[in-house]
Design a protein around this motif. Structure first.
Motif, PDB file in Angstrom:
ATOM      1  N   TYR A   1      41.969  75.136  37.403  1.00  0.00           N
ATOM      2  CA  TYR A   1      41.917  76.598  37.317  1.00  0.00           C
ATOM      3  C   TYR A   1      41.549  77.144  38.679  1.00  0.00           C
ATOM      4  CZ  TYR A   1      36.886  75.719  36.798  1.00  0.00           C
ATOM      5  OH  TYR A   1      35.597  75.266  36.993  1.00  0.00           O
TER       6      TYR A   1
ATOM      7  N   THR B   1      40.494  80.874  38.769  1.00  0.00           N
ATOM      8  CA  THR B   1      39.408  81.787  38.369  1.00  0.00           C
ATOM      9  C   THR B   1      38.780  81.223  37.103  1.00  0.00           C
ATOM     10  OG1 THR B   1      41.013  83.198  37.211  1.00  0.00           O
ATOM     11  CG2 THR B   1      40.386  83.806  39.471  1.00  0.00           C
ATOM     12  N   THR B   2      39.402  81.478  35.945  1.00  0.00           N
ATOM     13  CA  THR B   2      38.995  80.791  34.719  1.00  0.00           C
ATOM     14  C   THR B   2      40.260  80.515  33.906  1.00  0.00           C
ATOM     15  OG1 THR B   2      38.758  82.634  33.161  1.00  0.00           O
ATOM     16  CG2 THR B   2      36.888  82.234  34.655  1.00  0.00           C
ATOM     17  N   VAL B   3      40.165  79.533  33.026  1.00  0.00           N
ATOM     18  CA  VAL B   3      41.311  79.162  32.190  1.00  0.00           C
ATOM     19  C   VAL B   3      41.766  80.362  31.353  1.00  0.00           C
ATOM     20  CG1 VAL B   3      42.083  77.684  30.297  1.00  0.00           C
ATOM     21  CG2 VAL B   3      40.632  76.727  32.105  1.00  0.00           C
ATOM     22  N   ILE B   4      40.797  81.060  30.769  1.00  0.00           N
ATOM     23  CA  ILE B   4      41.142  82.160  29.857  1.00  0.00           C
ATOM     24  C   ILE B   4      41.814  83.303  30.618  1.00  0.00           C
ATOM     25  CG2 ILE B   4      40.138  83.938  28.346  1.00  0.00           C
ATOM     26  CD1 ILE B   4      38.212  81.796  27.301  1.00  0.00           C
ATOM     27  N   ASP B   5      41.303  83.602  31.792  1.00  0.00           N
ATOM     28  CA  ASP B   5      41.866  84.638  32.644  1.00  0.00           C
ATOM     29  C   ASP B   5      43.333  84.322  32.997  1.00  0.00           C
ATOM     30  OD1 ASP B   5      41.712  86.840  34.424  1.00  0.00           O
ATOM     31  OD2 ASP B   5      41.433  85.462  36.110  1.00  0.00           O
TER      32      ASP B   5
ATOM     33  N   LEU C   1      46.257  73.742  35.480  1.00  0.00           N
ATOM     34  CA  LEU C   1      46.627  72.912  34.334  1.00  0.00           C
ATOM     35  C   LEU C   1      45.839  73.272  33.073  1.00  0.00           C
ATOM     36  CD1 LEU C   1      46.900  69.413  36.065  1.00  0.00           C
ATOM     37  CD2 LEU C   1      48.764  70.921  35.358  1.00  0.00           C
ATOM     38  N   GLY C   2      44.668  73.885  33.250  1.00  0.00           N
ATOM     39  CA  GLY C   2      43.878  74.288  32.086  1.00  0.00           C
ATOM     40  C   GLY C   2      44.625  75.309  31.248  1.00  0.00           C
TER      41      GLY C   2
ATOM     42  N   ASP D   1      47.691  73.985  29.567  1.00  0.00           N
ATOM     43  CA  ASP D   1      47.404  73.251  28.343  1.00  0.00           C
ATOM     44  C   ASP D   1      47.167  74.182  27.148  1.00  0.00           C
ATOM     45  OD1 ASP D   1      47.072  70.657  27.153  1.00  0.00           O
ATOM     46  OD2 ASP D   1      44.936  71.103  26.971  1.00  0.00           O
TER      47      ASP D   1
ATOM     48  N   VAL E   1      35.230  73.381  18.031  1.00  0.00           N
ATOM     49  CA  VAL E   1      36.496  73.026  18.685  1.00  0.00           C
ATOM     50  C   VAL E   1      36.802  71.554  18.406  1.00  0.00           C
ATOM     51  CG1 VAL E   1      37.785  73.030  20.855  1.00  0.00           C
ATOM     52  CG2 VAL E   1      35.863  74.612  20.541  1.00  0.00           C
TER      53      VAL E   1
ATOM     54  N   ARG F   1      38.764  68.198  19.256  1.00  0.00           N
ATOM     55  CA  ARG F   1      39.322  67.692  20.513  1.00  0.00           C
ATOM     56  C   ARG F   1      40.057  66.380  20.288  1.00  0.00           C
ATOM     57  NH1 ARG F   1      37.779  71.389  24.789  1.00  0.00           N
ATOM     58  NH2 ARG F   1      35.846  72.389  24.168  1.00  0.00           N
TER      59      ARG F   1
ATOM     60  N   PRO G   1      40.398  76.129  22.103  1.00  0.00           N
ATOM     61  CA  PRO G   1      40.349  77.514  21.669  1.00  0.00           C
ATOM     62  C   PRO G   1      41.676  78.179  22.030  1.00  0.00           C
ATOM     63  CG  PRO G   1      38.681  77.051  23.371  1.00  0.00           C
ATOM     64  CD  PRO G   1      39.578  75.873  23.301  1.00  0.00           C
TER      65      PRO G   1
ATOM     66  N   THR H   1      32.616  77.422  33.521  1.00  0.00           N
ATOM     67  CA  THR H   1      33.432  78.629  33.295  1.00  0.00           C
ATOM     68  C   THR H   1      33.339  79.069  31.839  1.00  0.00           C
ATOM     69  OG1 THR H   1      35.623  77.637  32.959  1.00  0.00           O
ATOM     70  CG2 THR H   1      34.953  78.077  35.236  1.00  0.00           C
ATOM     71  N   ASP H   2      34.443  79.462  31.209  1.00  0.00           N
ATOM     72  CA  ASP H   2      34.378  80.124  29.899  1.00  0.00           C
ATOM     73  C   ASP H   2      33.734  79.257  28.823  1.00  0.00           C
ATOM     74  OD1 ASP H   2      36.164  82.275  30.855  1.00  0.00           O
ATOM     75  OD2 ASP H   2      37.680  80.691  30.823  1.00  0.00           O
TER      76      ASP H   2
ATOM     77  N   TYR I   1      31.803  77.525  22.854  1.00  0.00           N
ATOM     78  CA  TYR I   1      31.107  76.988  21.686  1.00  0.00           C
ATOM     79  C   TYR I   1      29.763  76.421  22.115  1.00  0.00           C
ATOM     80  CZ  TYR I   1      30.307  74.312  17.382  1.00  0.00           C
ATOM     81  OH  TYR I   1      29.793  73.805  16.211  1.00  0.00           O
TER      82      TYR I   1
ATOM     83  N   GLU J   1      30.399  73.902  25.108  1.00  0.00           N
ATOM     84  CA  GLU J   1      31.797  73.564  25.359  1.00  0.00           C
ATOM     85  C   GLU J   1      32.488  74.712  26.068  1.00  0.00           C
ATOM     86  OE1 GLU J   1      34.044  71.884  22.219  1.00  0.00           O
ATOM     87  OE2 GLU J   1      32.279  71.027  21.214  1.00  0.00           O
TER      88      GLU J   1
ATOM     89  N   VAL K   1      36.536  75.824  27.596  1.00  0.00           N
ATOM     90  CA  VAL K   1      37.884  75.612  27.076  1.00  0.00           C
ATOM     91  C   VAL K   1      38.273  74.143  27.227  1.00  0.00           C
ATOM     92  CG1 VAL K   1      40.318  76.204  27.343  1.00  0.00           C
ATOM     93  CG2 VAL K   1      38.587  77.968  27.632  1.00  0.00           C
ATOM     94  N   LYS K   2      37.934  73.574  28.395  1.00  0.00           N
ATOM     95  CA  LYS K   2      38.404  72.232  28.711  1.00  0.00           C
ATOM     96  C   LYS K   2      37.406  71.123  28.459  1.00  0.00           C
ATOM     97  CE  LYS K   2      41.670  70.982  30.793  1.00  0.00           C
ATOM     98  NZ  LYS K   2      42.853  70.355  30.166  1.00  0.00           N
TER      99      LYS K   2
END
Lengths: 365, 129
Positions: free
Chosen positions: A29, A31-35, A227-228, A231, A296, A298, A318, B36-37, B40, B60, B62-63
């Protein structure tokens, strides 16, 4: 230090957090994966996928070789078509999932996963030798840069730097054109569930194209994506990841790839095993699920029904778009029905999940 | 974000605050930023007893799935339900609203095994090189 794509320096410059993926130092990433996930769903995201392999197959019997190594019937492809395929071993296990891109009746390019490229190449060469097929197999990976420009504004951005009309390229078709004056292959395809392009061009221009795309894309909200986000985007779209959801211990009939298996094709590697499996029936099936609480699931977490182990999670994350936690798992055939609930073991506790249809997310056309 | 002076820190980036016989713990700004984000948070059960540096909770992103270690030995007395409901609180306010749980500390001499804010600042600086 792992292998690097021609864009490694650009990633570092753009603030990437770097991880190892299939032997490559890749951005996970910036910045962030969610962003980055939301940027791709709502505006546009740019992914460096130059680590992936490009294997060119051309010559008089190029099609015969392709037909032997993949399970899909590629004899009816047309020029400029992109065909999602799987390569199987003799037991029907998936060696890789890939695309077969037809440039001409005697000219194809297979785009394969980075982690399986050497294995794939060996398989293709050994099939060629065994069948004594007259064609050339060329590994073009190191000479090729690949950028995935994905999202609702992908076409608008790319159109500013190509000399052909992108509008006429249909989904899973490609065209050849000039990208900022350089020969490029522009394919309307991707791994995110959004509209967008996979762009192939000579590796030496990678930095220039990366910078130019941001120069032209910034006003549309284009962001570099790692890649985050790749995915989470692919999981929401129900796309499998080689090494996670599929491998040599799974067959295309057990997952979502049944449709790329043409058992009526004269011959291909793995056909006998797949015919047998089709006749005897599969024992496990890949299903989608969503968690009923905030936990979550995994990769490799186990699934239970009535205290009995019934399967294993292959992907889970998520879902930033849907606001819930989703995943894929192999579940014993017969129990893999949409609507069934299962208990996912997460550390010491069990958490409920419900099987749901895939894809989890489908973009509005 | 500055590491508050009144807290003590672990090498695994947890913090602890002592008020009378109650301790409050969480993860540092450095930790939330590295993760980061955060999506959980799994907290221990109330009443659970634990030893210093024992794995006691999970956060947790995201990754990733990361263990959280107990800064001191003790017994869990109160959970921060707000972070199980809104895990992003740990990202936004790691030292305040994003605390994880409170506990009764067993032996305050164990504080000597932790870093002061000044020591933790120096430790973070050393990680960057």
């Amino acid at each position: 230090m792992g292998k690097r794509t021609p864009l490694y320096d650009a990633h570092v410059r753009y603030g990437a957090h770097i991880v190892d993926f299939a032997g490559f130092d890749m951005p996970v990433y910036y910045t962030t994966v969610i962003d980055e996930h939301h940027a791709t769903r709502n505006q546009a995201g740019l992914f460096d996928t130059s680590h992936m392999g490009e294997i060119r197959v051309k010559g008089r019997q190029a099609l015969d070789l392709i037909q032997e190594v993949v399970s899909r019937d590629c004899s009816k492809l047309v020029d400029g078509q992109v065909a999602l395929c799987v390569m199987c071993n003799d037991q029907g296990g998936i060696m890789d999932d890939c695309t077969v891109n037809r440039f001409g009746p005697q000219d194809y390019m297979m785009v394969v996963n980075a982690g399986t490229k050497d294995k794939d190449l060996n398989q293709i060469l050994s099939v060629q030798a065994a069948r004594n097929l007259d064609c050339q197999v060329i590994d073009e990976t190191d000479d090729t840069a690949k950028l995935d420009l994905q999202g609702p504004f992908a076409e608008v951005i790319l159109q500013k730097m190509v000399d052909i009309n992108l509008n006429v390229i249909k989904y899973y078709r490609f065209a050849l054109g000039k990208l900022d004056g350089v020969d490029a292959m522009l394919s309307r395809s991707g791994y995110t569930g959004e509209d967008g392009f996979e762009i192939y061009f000579p590796a030496q221009y990678a930095e220039r194209m990366w910078e130019k795309l941001f120069e032209l894309g910034r006003e549309h909200g284009l962001k570099p994506c790692g890649l985050g986000a790749r995915d989470t985007l692919r999981t929401e779209s129900g796309y499998m990841l080689y090494g996670n959801d599929i491998d040599e211990c799974t067959t295309p009939l057990e997952c979502v790839y049944g449709w790329v298996v043409h058992l009526d094709k004269k011959s291909f590697v793995g056909k006998a095993a797949l015919v047998r499996q089709k006749h005897e029936g599969i024992k496990k099936k890949l299903v989608g699920f969503e968690m009923l609480d905030k936990a979550v699931a995994r990769h490799n977490y186990l699934l239970y029904m009535a205290n009995r182990e019934v399967g294993k999670v292959t992907s889970g994350c998520p879902s930033p778009t849907l606001g819930k936690n989703i995943g894929m798992a192999y579940v014993s055939e017969g129990l893999a029905e949409v609507g069934n609930t299962v208990d996912v073991r997460i550390r010491a506790e069990f958490h409920k999940a419900r099987m749901v249809p895939m894809p989890f997310y489908k973009r509005k056309k | 974000m500055e590491n508050p002076r009144e807290l003590r820190y672990t090498k695994e980036h947890e913090w602890v605050k002592i008020e009378g016989d109650t301790a409050t713990m969480g993860i540092s700004d450095y930790a939330q930023h590295a993760l980061t984000d955060i999506v959980y948070v799994e907290l221990p059960k109330e009443g659970r007893e634990f030893k210093q540096f024992e794995s006691i909770a999970v956060v947790e992103s995201v990754k990733s799935v990361s263990d959280v270690y107990a800064p001191l030995s003790g017994k869990v007395t109160e959970l921060n339900k707000a972070v199980t409901e809104k895990p992003e609180l740990v990202n936004k306010e790691p030292f305040t609203a994003g605390w994880l749980f409170r506990f009764k500390a067993k032996d305050l001499n164990e504080l000597n095994n932790l870093m002061t804010a000044e020591q933790y600042d120096a430790y973070l600086a050393s990680l960057k090189h």
